[in-house]
Design an enzyme around this catalytic site. Sequence first.
Site, short mmCIF file in Angstrom:
data_model
loop_
_atom_site.label_atom_id
_atom_site.label_comp_id
_atom_site.label_asym_id
_atom_site.label_seq_id
_atom_site.Cartn_x
_atom_site.Cartn_y
_atom_site.Cartn_z
N ARG A 51 -0.24 -6.11 2.12
CA ARG A 51 -0.28 -5.05 1.12
C ARG A 51 -1.15 -3.90 1.61
O ARG A 51 -2.01 -4.07 2.46
CB ARG A 51 -0.83 -5.58 -0.20
CG ARG A 51 -0.06 -6.76 -0.78
CD ARG A 51 1.29 -6.43 -1.29
NE ARG A 51 1.20 -5.51 -2.41
CZ ARG A 51 2.23 -4.88 -2.92
NH1 ARG A 51 3.42 -5.06 -2.43
NH2 ARG A 51 2.08 -4.07 -3.93
N CYS A 52 -0.93 -2.74 1.03
CA CYS A 52 -1.69 -1.54 1.32
C CYS A 52 -3.20 -1.84 1.16
O CYS A 52 -3.57 -2.53 0.21
CB CYS A 52 -1.26 -0.45 0.34
SG CYS A 52 -2.10 1.13 0.55
N PRO A 53 -4.00 -1.42 2.09
CA PRO A 53 -3.76 -0.51 3.21
C PRO A 53 -3.56 -1.22 4.55
O PRO A 53 -3.58 -0.58 5.59
CB PRO A 53 -5.05 0.32 3.24
CG PRO A 53 -6.12 -0.69 2.91
CD PRO A 53 -5.45 -1.59 1.86
#
Length: 96
Positions: A18-20
Amino acid sequence: MSTVGPSEEHVVDARGLRCPLPVIRLAERAQELPSGTELTVLATDPAAQHDVPAWARLRGHTVIAAQTHEADGRPWWALTVRLGGRAPGSSAASRR
């Protein structure tokens, strides 16, 4: 029939992250490679579609390909960046 794609050594597989993290992994790998190298990040996080081009622009790189794929009914993306030189405006003096 076979397809020719990026070599495995120039691919960052960030699927499931998942981001980042996809951009962080891409940035880490990019530091190890010379300017002109084409580096592909594979991501399942939809934010990568926006985050990778933004990171590339800020660092003086160019997104040269963006493809959407599907596996098990879920999308994932392959974004290829051509690494450039220094980021534009990377010196403190140029930001003034």
